[in-house]
Design an enzyme around this catalytic site. Structure first.
Site, PDB file in Angstrom:
ATOM      1  N   ASP A 109      42.122  22.867 -44.478  1.00 45.25           N
ATOM      2  CA  ASP A 109      40.824  22.534 -45.068  1.00 45.25           C
ATOM      3  C   ASP A 109      40.606  21.022 -45.015  1.00 45.25           C
ATOM      4  OD1 ASP A 109      38.424  22.930 -46.291  1.00 45.25           O
ATOM      5  OD2 ASP A 109      39.251  23.319 -48.281  1.00 45.25           O
TER       6      ASP A 109
ATOM      7  N   LEU B 282      59.662  31.736 -32.138  1.00 50.30           N
ATOM      8  CA  LEU B 282      58.705  31.416 -33.201  1.00 50.30           C
ATOM      9  C   LEU B 282      57.491  32.326 -33.047  1.00 50.30           C
ATOM     10  CD1 LEU B 282      57.407  29.631 -35.466  1.00 50.30           C
ATOM     11  CD2 LEU B 282      56.616  28.099 -33.657  1.00 50.30           C
TER      12      LEU B 282
ATOM     13  N   HIS C 249      37.035  19.235 -36.608  1.00 49.70           N
ATOM     14  CA  HIS C 249      37.692  20.478 -36.141  1.00 49.70           C
ATOM     15  C   HIS C 249      38.545  20.189 -34.904  1.00 49.70           C
ATOM     16  CE1 HIS C 249      35.552  22.689 -39.088  1.00 49.70           C
ATOM     17  NE2 HIS C 249      34.370  22.647 -38.510  1.00 49.70           N
TER      18      HIS C 249
HETATM   19  C1  FPP Z   1      38.144  23.854 -42.774  1.00 54.27           C
HETATM   20  O1  FPP Z   1      37.546  22.575 -42.749  1.00 54.27           O
HETATM   21  C2  FPP Z   1      38.588  24.328 -41.461  1.00 54.27           C
HETATM   22  C3  FPP Z   1      38.060  25.408 -40.785  1.00 54.27           C
HETATM   23  C4  FPP Z   1      36.948  26.221 -41.281  1.00 54.27           C
HETATM   24  C5  FPP Z   1      38.563  25.878 -39.507  1.00 54.27           C
HETATM   25  C6  FPP Z   1      39.949  25.452 -39.092  1.00 54.27           C
HETATM   26  C7  FPP Z   1      39.920  25.284 -37.648  1.00 54.27           C
HETATM   27  C8  FPP Z   1      40.641  24.379 -36.935  1.00 54.27           C
HETATM   28  C9  FPP Z   1      41.674  23.513 -37.526  1.00 54.27           C
HETATM   29  C10 FPP Z   1      40.379  24.180 -35.495  1.00 54.27           C
HETATM   30  C11 FPP Z   1      40.458  25.388 -34.615  1.00 54.27           C
HETATM   31  C12 FPP Z   1      41.679  26.194 -34.759  1.00 54.27           C
HETATM   32  C13 FPP Z   1      42.567  26.481 -33.792  1.00 54.27           C
HETATM   33  C14 FPP Z   1      43.687  27.406 -34.112  1.00 54.27           C
HETATM   34  C15 FPP Z   1      42.497  25.897 -32.432  1.00 54.27           C
HETATM   35  P1  FPP Z   1      36.099  22.450 -43.363  1.00 54.27           P
HETATM   36  O2  FPP Z   1      35.106  22.458 -42.251  1.00 54.27           O
HETATM   37  O3  FPP Z   1      35.879  23.519 -44.388  1.00 54.27           O
HETATM   38  O4  FPP Z   1      36.165  21.038 -44.041  1.00 54.27           O
HETATM   39  P2  FPP Z   1      35.337  20.561 -45.331  1.00 54.27           P
HETATM   40  O5  FPP Z   1      35.760  21.435 -46.471  1.00 54.27           O
HETATM   41  O6  FPP Z   1      35.760  19.126 -45.491  1.00 54.27           O
HETATM   42  O7  FPP Z   1      33.881  20.707 -44.981  1.00 54.27           O
END
Ligand code: FPP
Length: 250
Positions: A21, A132, A38
């Site tokens: 997050d 893994l 992201h």
């Molecule tokens: C939360 O940050 C993150 C996500 C909703 C998606 C997680 C995805 C990735 C790390 C990239 C793609 C994944 C892979 C496996 C290649 P947020 O957008 O909710 O952040 P915020 O709370 O600060 O708005």
């Protein structure tokens, strides 16, 4: 700096689960579009996989896309899906070289075809590896996992009229859950300071140690991961019993 050799001497978790997050906030702090957060976050997934290999942790789960994430702007959803496709293209050879098995957990039918096809291919190509296991929770929610278990069990009961509901134990029920075959996480890490489970592994987290850090996911590097493992190593796990000596797997 935490020394990896010191950590290796201690007990090691079998399964680490991560809620990634803070990508959006990381980007905002830098005046960048959320999608850049992201993109940077995707690189940390690779770093944490590397750390698991270094520490001989055999199973790691990433909550990559929840059933609620569809409610984000369409453009952000598309970019997350593209990023996933690109990451699969970029890292599949490396995963095979390092003997990493990829498992996808979630309602994959609803994912775009380009993601579904790649995921199916990578899972097929890596299915026999054991060094893994990386679980990508995609279009996943803990309630979906439990509901799906209930649906499958109900189907089973319908096909077997002699089935006695009184024989359903926790172990039997979990065998019907899509995520129930994996061992429960020993440690759940959530970044960005939010103190919630957000519908991840609801059944599986019953006795899991929780680790919350204010660090935003794109800043959650290998050293931050090692810090979480050290913290876990220092905790006593009792599973509701009175002493560590009689705990389940410590
Ligand atoms: C939360 O940050 C993150 C996500 C909703 C998606 C997680 C995805 C990735 C790390 C990239 C793609 C994944 C892979 C496996 C290649 P947020 O957008 O909710 O952040 P915020 O709370 O600060 O708005």
């Amino acid at each position: 700096m935490i020394q990896i050799e010191d950590i290796r001497r201690g007990k090691m978790p079998t399964h680490v689960a991560l809620i990634m997050d803070g990508n959006g906030r990381w980007a905002k702090q830098r005046g960048l579009p959320r999608t850049e957060g992201h993109r940077e976050g995707a690189s940390r997934v690779r770093d944490i996989i590397d750390a698991c290999l270094d520490l001989n942790i055999p199973l790691v789960s990433f909550f990559a896309f929840s059933t609620e994430n569809w409610q984000r702007p369409q453009e952000e959803v598309n970019i997350l899906m593209d990023l996933l496709s690109q990451s699969l293209d970029k890292y599949t050879d490396e995963a095979i070289e390092k003997e990493i098995k990829l498992i996808v957990l979630g309602d994959v039918q609803k994912l775009p075809a380009h993601v579904k096809n790649r995921l199916a291919k990578v899972q097929e190509r890596t299915k026999n590896f054991e060094r893994l296991t990386v679980v990508l929770a995609l279009n996943y929610s803990g309630r979906w996992d439990i509901l799906e278990g209930a649906r499958q069990l109900a189907k089973h009961a319908k096909q077997n009229p002699d089935f006695d509901p009184n024989t359903i134990t926790e172990d039997i029920f979990r065998q019907f859950m899509p995520g129930g075959k994996l061992p429960d996480p020993d440690l759940l890490i959530r970044t960005s300071g939010e103190l919630r489970i957000s519908n991840f592994y609801l059944w599986q987290l019953a006795y899991t140690e929780l680790y919350f850090t204010p660090v935003l996911w794109p800043d959650f590097d290998k050293n931050e991961f090692l810090r979480a493992i050290v913290d876990w190593q220092q905790r006593e796990r009792r599973f509701g019993k009175i002493s560590e000596q009689i705990s389940r797997n410590d």
